[in-house]
Design a protein around this motif. Structure first.
Motif, PDB file in Angstrom:
ATOM      1  N   TYR A 191       0.851  -1.192   0.000  1.00  0.00           N
ATOM      2  CA  TYR A 191       0.000   0.000   0.000  1.00  0.00           C
ATOM      3  C   TYR A 191       0.887   1.242   0.000  1.00  0.00           C
ATOM      4  O   TYR A 191       1.890   1.320   0.734  1.00  0.00           O
ATOM      5  N   LYS A 193       2.093   5.083   0.623  1.00  0.00           N
ATOM      6  CA  LYS A 193       1.923   6.077   1.677  1.00  0.00           C
ATOM      7  C   LYS A 193       1.030   7.211   1.172  1.00  0.00           C
ATOM      8  O   LYS A 193       1.163   7.653   0.019  1.00  0.00           O
ATOM      9  N   PRO A 194       0.135   7.693   1.975  1.00  0.00           N
ATOM     10  CA  PRO A 194      -0.760   8.777   1.519  1.00  0.00           C
ATOM     11  C   PRO A 194       0.012  10.075   1.314  1.00  0.00           C
ATOM     12  O   PRO A 194       1.068  10.302   1.930  1.00  0.00           O
ATOM     13  N   ARG A 195      -0.514  10.906   0.452  1.00  0.00           N
ATOM     14  CA  ARG A 195       0.110  12.203   0.208  1.00  0.00           C
ATOM     15  C   ARG A 195      -0.125  13.132   1.390  1.00  0.00           C
ATOM     16  O   ARG A 195      -0.962  12.866   2.258  1.00  0.00           O
ATOM     17  N   THR A 196       0.611  14.224   1.385  1.00  0.00           N
ATOM     18  CA  THR A 196       0.470  15.208   2.467  1.00  0.00           C
ATOM     19  C   THR A 196      -0.967  15.730   2.521  1.00  0.00           C
ATOM     20  O   THR A 196      -1.542  16.108   1.500  1.00  0.00           O
ATOM     21  N   GLN A 198      -3.538  13.896   3.414  1.00  0.00           N
ATOM     22  CA  GLN A 198      -4.469  12.780   3.388  1.00  0.00           C
ATOM     23  C   GLN A 198      -4.391  11.982   4.688  1.00  0.00           C
ATOM     24  O   GLN A 198      -3.439  12.115   5.463  1.00  0.00           O
ATOM     25  N   SER A 199      -5.385  11.178   4.924  1.00  0.00           N
ATOM     26  CA  SER A 199      -5.419  10.358   6.139  1.00  0.00           C
ATOM     27  C   SER A 199      -4.271   9.349   6.111  1.00  0.00           C
ATOM     28  O   SER A 199      -3.938   8.799   5.054  1.00  0.00           O
ATOM     29  N   PRO A 200      -3.649   9.095   7.254  1.00  0.00           N
ATOM     30  CA  PRO A 200      -2.555   8.119   7.291  1.00  0.00           C
ATOM     31  C   PRO A 200      -3.070   6.702   7.038  1.00  0.00           C
ATOM     32  O   PRO A 200      -4.271   6.427   7.145  1.00  0.00           O
ATOM     33  N   LEU A 201      -2.153   5.824   6.711  1.00  0.00           N
ATOM     34  CA  LEU A 201      -2.534   4.435   6.486  1.00  0.00           C
ATOM     35  C   LEU A 201      -3.072   3.822   7.775  1.00  0.00           C
ATOM     36  O   LEU A 201      -2.500   4.026   8.845  1.00  0.00           O
ATOM     37  N   GLN A 203      -3.670   0.875  10.528  1.00  0.00           N
ATOM     38  CA  GLN A 203      -2.684  -0.051  11.062  1.00  0.00           C
ATOM     39  C   GLN A 203      -2.666  -1.375  10.304  1.00  0.00           C
ATOM     40  O   GLN A 203      -1.603  -1.969  10.092  1.00  0.00           O
ATOM     41  N   LYS A 205      -3.138  -1.928   7.191  1.00  0.00           N
ATOM     42  CA  LYS A 205      -2.361  -1.797   5.956  1.00  0.00           C
ATOM     43  C   LYS A 205      -0.864  -1.734   6.257  1.00  0.00           C
ATOM     44  O   LYS A 205      -0.049  -2.294   5.510  1.00  0.00           O
ATOM     45  N   LYS A 206      -0.504  -1.063   7.351  1.00  0.00           N
ATOM     46  CA  LYS A 206       0.904  -1.035   7.754  1.00  0.00           C
ATOM     47  C   LYS A 206       1.412  -2.437   8.073  1.00  0.00           C
ATOM     48  O   LYS A 206       2.546  -2.807   7.721  1.00  0.00           O
TER      49      LYS A 206
END
Length: 259
Positions: A191, A193-196, A198-201, A203, A205-206
């Motif tokens: 997956y 990483k989201p752009r600046t 945007q909501s963080p990934l 957990q 997905k991490k």
């Protein structure tokens, strides 16, 4: 000229090739089954089949010039070149011709191989004329399954995956890769990483990305092992030489892992 190293003196095999004597003998048998033995009439080779296979393995491992390799085997420079031209295709890993089972998991990655042949290479991100070699391993056995045709070094992995035709050798299997294969829906990637802003990934997905990295590291280990053969760090071969060298090294690595 006096021959310095020979397959009849096994102590030299691991020193000059990185292969055990047992693996080397198995490699000779593979080449013999593929037609490496001289039959019929015609000009005879000055070296035995075992010595000719040893010459190619030494050439791949050390990347010495033909003049230097010829001195080690007591033959002429042109004879050393003919030995490599003749045996390189017989040492190479055979392409996959069948469809994989659905439960097979493969991992693909590309590696840059600097080459002197400007007709098939291009200036890449390392500022050297290189080709992009796509390598596929089995995630379970860690054996190399396929090596794609060389593509110019300025091709990204996504494009090289198709142009090298290695995608056709992965048919039917589940294929994993890094994030460089965007646009290939059949390839499982981590997956992004989201752009600046945007909501963080989340957990989960991490966690999946962590598992993905640990599995995909196996192909990086395979590439690192292959790069211990110096010819893949500066290939002077023309035309199909870099392809045969990469597939030949893949074959030797597989034999070393299964012997």
């Amino acid at each position: 000229m006096e021959q310095v190293i020979s397959a009849d003196r096994p102590k030299w095999v691991p020193v000059f090739t990185g292969l055990s004597v047992r693996v080397f003998r198995k490699l000779v048998r593979v080449v013999a089954r593929r037609g490496g033995e001289q039959t019929g009439t015609g000009r005879r080779w000055g070296l035995s089949l075992a010595d000719r296979v040893l010459l190619v393995a030494v050439y791949y491992r050390t990347n010495l010039t033909f003049r230097q390799v010829a001195l080690l085997f007591g033959i002429s420079k042109s004879a050393a070149g003919r030995v490599v031209d003749h045996l390189a295709p017989l040492l190479a890993l055979a392409p996959v011709t069948r469809k994989h089972s659905p439960d097979t998991v493969l991992i693909v990655d590309g590696t840059m191989v600097p080459t002197h042949d400007r007709s098939m290479s291009a200036s890449s991100k390392n500022y050297r004329y290189s080709v992009n070699m796509q390598v596929v391993i089995d995630a379970n056995t860690r054996l190399i399954v396929a090596v794609g045709d060389p593509t110019p070094g300025n091709r990204n992995d996504c494009r090289a995956y198709t142009e090298s035709h290695v995608d056709q050798q992965c048919r039917g299997a589940t294929v994993m890769a890094d994030g460089g294969y965007q646009g290939k829906p059949e390839v499982i990637m981590p997956y992004r990483k989201p752009r600046t802003g945007q909501s963080p990934l989340p957990q989960w997905k991490k966690d999946l990305n962590t598992i993905h990295r640990s599995v995909r590291a196996r192909v990086e280990h395979a590439l690192a092992h292959m790069k211990s053969y110096s010819i893949l760090r500066n290939c002077r071969r023309k035309r199909d030489g870099v392809l045969y060298a990469t597939r030949g090294i893949a074959q030797m690595r597989n034999l070393a892992m299964t012997t």
